[in-house]
Design an enzyme around this catalytic site. Structure first.
Site, mmCIF file in Angstrom:
data_model
loop_
_atom_site.group_PDB
_atom_site.id
_atom_site.type_symbol
_atom_site.label_atom_id
_atom_site.label_comp_id
_atom_site.label_asym_id
_atom_site.label_seq_id
_atom_site.Cartn_x
_atom_site.Cartn_y
_atom_site.Cartn_z
ATOM 1 N N GLY A 1 66.628 89.571 132.012
ATOM 2 C CA GLY A 1 67.917 90.227 131.764
ATOM 3 C C GLY A 1 67.848 91.729 132.028
ATOM 4 C CE LYS B 1 68.491 81.041 139.941
ATOM 5 N NZ LYS B 1 67.625 79.878 139.919
ATOM 6 C CB CYS C 1 69.025 81.653 123.186
ATOM 7 S SG CYS C 1 70.610 80.887 123.466
ATOM 8 C CD GLU D 1 63.930 83.240 123.107
ATOM 9 O OE1 GLU D 1 63.780 83.891 124.149
ATOM 10 O OE2 GLU D 1 65.033 82.803 122.713
ATOM 11 C CD GLU E 1 73.038 83.474 125.336
ATOM 12 O OE1 GLU E 1 72.092 83.906 124.631
ATOM 13 O OE2 GLU E 1 73.124 82.321 125.743
ATOM 14 C CB THR F 1 64.923 89.809 126.421
ATOM 15 O OG1 THR F 1 65.747 89.129 125.461
ATOM 16 C CG2 THR F 1 65.123 91.304 126.267
ATOM 17 N N GLY G 1 69.372 83.941 130.018
ATOM 18 C CA GLY G 1 67.940 83.699 130.229
ATOM 19 C C GLY G 1 67.124 84.613 129.347
#
Ligand code: NDP
Length: 463
Positions: free
Chosen positions: A213, A155, A264, A365, A230, A210, A208
């Site tokens: 995730g 995806k 990232c 981030e 990740e 956090t 993607g």
């Protein structure tokens, strides 16, 4: 009428393609095809599976320039970067083609018989891929998944599906059977969620944010799926006074502004020993001036635009007044580059110095070309600041002292560190995070473990 996503070129804002937005039913049909293709794929002899993956790799190489142009058009990344990433995707497929017949089990000394292990495929793997490195990250998941005998459903991010769709065509051209590698474009909240919850999906390999995730991990628990995550990062580049300052400063823009900071691994915190701060900033100013921003199809350009207008608003927000700065003032921009006029989601490379480690831009981030330069006093202070984040993905240590380099490399809680370099990712070496940057390792031989289960078989030798 088919529901579609208009895929846009971030450098021109011109529409590039209309891509069907798949729903739950189509996702289920894709998973059913993937499940059905499994037994046939597992039955392909290892040397033949390796041959098919090599042929796939060769087609990616042959089509390299077209794929790179497509990636640049869809993501806005500098063409040199796209060429490198497509090259890496081919190299990843070659690497895992070579691993097919080398992922061996063991025999284990036990009493009363012979004990052996097998690395069994998991079944259907779902790969959920972000928009920042579409073809590279897709290959990181496809290579080890197929090498270990799984089938895979990818995806891609809704806004950057083009190279993944092309990869699936090339896999078929290479002779990889139908259903072994499929791509379902659509929304994360629809296709992604369904894949994560689908009872016939055995594992989710997610890259993607956090935040998403966490949601993936929680939803996957319903079917006890294997999950590798990740996630985000807030990596530090630590520059000691004893470093080659010219080299460290020259490399700093590449460490944080590459891919317009949408990385990232971006070293978005640059920790500099206070005694050399002034000199380092002088050198960095020159380096930033040479960081060319513009038409990403021009090979001389180092940085293109951000991926969408919405993402640019998010990045701008980090520099707006009141964003974590005490008293509500604006952060002070020390150096900045220039951007083209006209259409495109441009944002200049930006250095904030000195930044306070408590500011929002130094903690979250950003995923844009913004560097926070933070002074430190000594090695202990550097370790404390480098680790003062919930993330632990990447980082650099710049020093001329070998013992210090090793002490720092062991003390910084991060999955990937480089000494006197900004390189994070190599096909041959493992890549992944500590702390809230996720778990599981991609790339290298380590990735094979997370696409297979160990089966232990004991055979009695008693009469
Ligand atoms: P997301 O985490 O939202 O997206 C990553 C992938 O997950 C996309 O394919 C997305 O699909 C999919 N997804 C979204 N929601 C779900 C869900 N509920 N279940 C399953 N899959 C889902 O990242 P964004 O693209 O929104 O970026 C937001 C921020 O995340 C960035 O600004 C950056 O800070 C960070 N990020 C970190 C990355 C990294 O490499 N570690 C990569 C990308 C982002 P779709 O896009 O179609 O919604």
């Amino acid at each position: 009428m088919t529901d579609t996503t208009t895929v846009v070129n971030p450098a021109t804002e011109a529409p590039l393609a209309e891509v069907p937005r798949r729903g739950v039913e189509e996702t289920d049909e894709t998973v059913a095809r993937s499940l059905a293709a499994g037994p046939g794929w597992r039955a392909v002899a290892p040397a033949d599976r390796a041959r098919l993956l090599r042929r796939f790799a060769a087609l990616v190489e042959e089509q390299g320039e077209d794929l790179a142009q497509l990636e640049t058009a869809n993501v806005g990344k500098a063409i040199g970067d796209s060429r490198d990433e497509v090259g890496m995707a081919a190299e990843v497929l070659y690497f895992y083609a070579g691993a097919v017949d080398k992922h061996r089990g063991a025999t284990v000394p036990v009493a009363g018989g012979v004990d052996m292990t097998f690395h069994e495929p998991l079944g259907v793997v779902a790969a959920v891929v972000p928009w920042n490195f579409p073809i590279a990250i897709t290959s990181w998941k496809v290579g080890p998944a197929l090498a270990t005998g799984n089938t895979i459903v990818v995806k891609p991010a809704e806004i950057t599906p083009l190279t993944a769709l092309r990869l699936a065509e090339l896999a078929l051209d290479a002779g990889i059977p139908e259903g072994v590698l499929q791509v379902v474009p659509g929304r994360g909240s629809v296709v992604g969620t369904r894949l994560v919850e689908h009872p016939d999906v055995a594992k989710v390999a997610f890259t993607g944010s956090t935040e998403v995730g966490r949601e993936v991990m929680s939803r996957a628990s319903g079917t006890v799926k294997r999950v590798t995550l990740e996630l985000g990062g807030k990596s530090a580049s630590v520059v000691f006074a004893d470093a080659d300052l010219e080299r460290a400063a020259a490399a700093t823009p590449g460490g944080v502004f590459a891919n317009a900071g949408q990385d990232c691994c971006a070293r978005s915190r640059v920790l500099v020993q206070r005694t050399v701060l002034e000199r380092f900033l002088e050198l960095l100013t020159d380096a930033v001036a040479q960081w060319t921003v513009g038409d990403p199809t021009d090979p001389a350009v180092k940085m293109g635009p951000l991926v969408t207008a919405a993402h640019r608003r998010v990045v701008e927000g980090f520099l707006a007044p009141g964003m974590g700065v005490p008293g509500g003032g604006a952060v002070e921009v020390f150096a900045t580059g220039s951007v083209p006029e006209g259409p495109g989601f441009w944002f200049p490379p930006t250095v904030v110095a000195p930044a306070d480690p408590g500011w929002r831009m130094a903690r979250e981030e950003i995923f844009g070309p913004v560097a926070a330069v933070i002074p430190f006093d000594d090695e202990e202070d550097a370790v404390r600041l480098a680790n003062d984040t919930p993330y632990g993905l990447s980082g650099s240590i710049w020093t001329g002292d070998g013992a210090r380099a090793l002490r720092m490399a062991r003390a910084v809680h991060s999955g990937n560190l480089s000494v006197n370099s900004h390189s994070s990712v190599r096909v041959q070496t493992s890549f992944g995070g500590m702390k809230q940057s996720g778990f599981g390792r991609e790339l290298g031989l380590e990735a094979l473990a997370s696409y297979s289960d160990v089966k232990n078989v004991f055979v009695s030798t008693d009469d």
